[in-house]
Structure formats: C-alpha cells, structure tokens
Design a protein around this motif. Structure first.
Motif, short mmCIF file in Angstrom:
data_model
loop_
_atom_site.label_atom_id
_atom_site.label_comp_id
_atom_site.label_asym_id
_atom_site.label_seq_id
_atom_site.Cartn_x
_atom_site.Cartn_y
_atom_site.Cartn_z
N SER A 19 0.79 -1.39 -0.23
CA SER A 19 0.01 0.13 0.22
C SER A 19 1.06 0.98 -0.50
CB SER A 19 -1.20 0.24 1.03
OG SER A 19 -0.58 0.19 2.30
N ILE A 20 0.37 2.01 -0.63
CA ILE A 20 1.70 3.42 -1.10
C ILE A 20 0.81 4.20 -0.41
CG2 ILE A 20 2.53 5.01 -2.37
CD1 ILE A 20 2.62 2.66 -5.41
N SER A 21 1.18 5.02 0.76
CA SER A 21 0.03 6.41 1.40
C SER A 21 0.62 7.85 0.35
CB SER A 21 1.07 6.35 3.18
OG SER A 21 2.42 6.55 2.55
N PRO A 22 -0.28 8.21 1.17
CA PRO A 22 -0.74 9.42 -0.20
C PRO A 22 0.72 10.49 0.54
CG PRO A 22 -2.58 9.33 1.38
CD PRO A 22 -1.72 7.99 1.30
N LEU A 23 0.83 11.20 -1.20
CA LEU A 23 1.36 12.12 -0.37
C LEU A 23 1.71 13.46 0.76
CD1 LEU A 23 3.33 12.28 -4.43
CD2 LEU A 23 4.33 10.75 -1.85
N GLN A 24 1.92 13.82 1.07
CA GLN A 24 1.95 14.42 1.96
C GLN A 24 2.90 15.89 1.40
OE1 GLN A 24 -0.40 14.36 4.91
NE2 GLN A 24 0.30 12.05 4.53
#
Length: 162
Positions: free
Chosen positions: A152-157
């Motif tokens: 799972s790729i976390s959304p860019l902050q």
C-alpha cells in the motif's frame, strides 16, 4: 590414488573424475600404506589441466541416506552437457552380506559451476486484475518461483515552503 572403473570427463580446461574402485588405505599408520584390497568410492575430484593441480570437490562418502551426493559406485557412465556432469547407474561395490554387487538405478547430476543469476523480471503489460511479466531463461533451472506482493502506498503529504 590408483583408481579403476571410474569416469573422467573434460569440461573446458578441467577434468572431473568420479567414483570407481580405489586401493584401500590404512589411515592408522604414520606413512600411507595401500593394502591389496579395493573399495568402491564416491569421491569427486577435479584436475586443472593448465596447472595440473588436483582439487577434491566431494570427499568419499559411504552409505548415508542423509547425504545429498551420489553414493559410491564403479562401472557407471557419465556425460557432460553444458556445465553439468550427469552420472548414470554403476555398481555400488561388493556386498559381502549379499555376496554380490548391487546395481545403482539412478541418474545424478552435478553442476560444475555456479549457475548464472536469473535476469530481472520485466513488466510487459498490466491491467487492473492481471500482470504479464517475462524474464530470460536459465538453462539449469528446473523451476521458477516468482513472488509477488502488494504494497500500500501512502498518499503524498504536501510540503510546506516558507
């Protein structure tokens, strides 16, 4: 050590010698002495034909079911294909309890060089429910295992500047 009924195969600049009958060596004496008895061996040696130096690759192993190498034999046959030495059949020596030699009905192979690493996996096509990949052949591979895992790729902050 004198040897008979063994095999000797040449690959490149090396000669590989496996098995056969060897003279029995009395190890308990300070000076090596051969007695007039022969034993079947499972030793595997290599002679570098450039330097004329012998290397012991597999020591002589007697009957051991946990040993992953061919058991001692004589009168077998062998052939080299690519970097593999194939060993077929032979007799496992004289069994006094059975009063006769026993045939080895098995085919073994020994890789004489480390197999090459497989090429990287290449993505050919990807859809929402499948992927198609390819990689180069490894001639000595009997099977391929491709491990795929999802991450799972976390959304860019957002980065604050300022």
């Amino acid at each position: 050590v004198p040897r008979s009924l063994h095999t000797a195969d040449i690959l490149g600049n090396r000669m590989y010698v496996f098995g056969g009958w060897v003279l029995l060596l009395l190890d308990d004496l300070k000076v090596p002495v051969f007695v007039n008895q022969w034993k079947c061996t499972g030793s595997f040696c290599c002679l570098d034909l450039d330097t004329m130096v012998w290397t012991l690759l597999l020591p002589d192993t007697q009957e051991d079911k946990n040993n992953p190498s061919p058991r001692p034999r004589a009168g077998h046959c062998s052939v080299t294909i690519s970097n593999r030495l194939y060993i077929w059949s032979g007799r496992d020596g004289y069994r006094r309890a059975w009063n006769s030699p026993v045939c080895c009905k098995e085919l073994w192979y020994i890789d004489t060089e480390k197999p090459p690493s497989p090429s990287p996996v290449q993505l050919i096509r990807a859809t929402t429910d499948s992927i198609q990949v390819k990689w180069g052949d490894v001639l000595t591979a009997e099977a391929y295992l491709l491990q795929i895992q999802s991450e799972s790729i976390s959304p860019l902050q957002p980065v604050e500047t300022g």
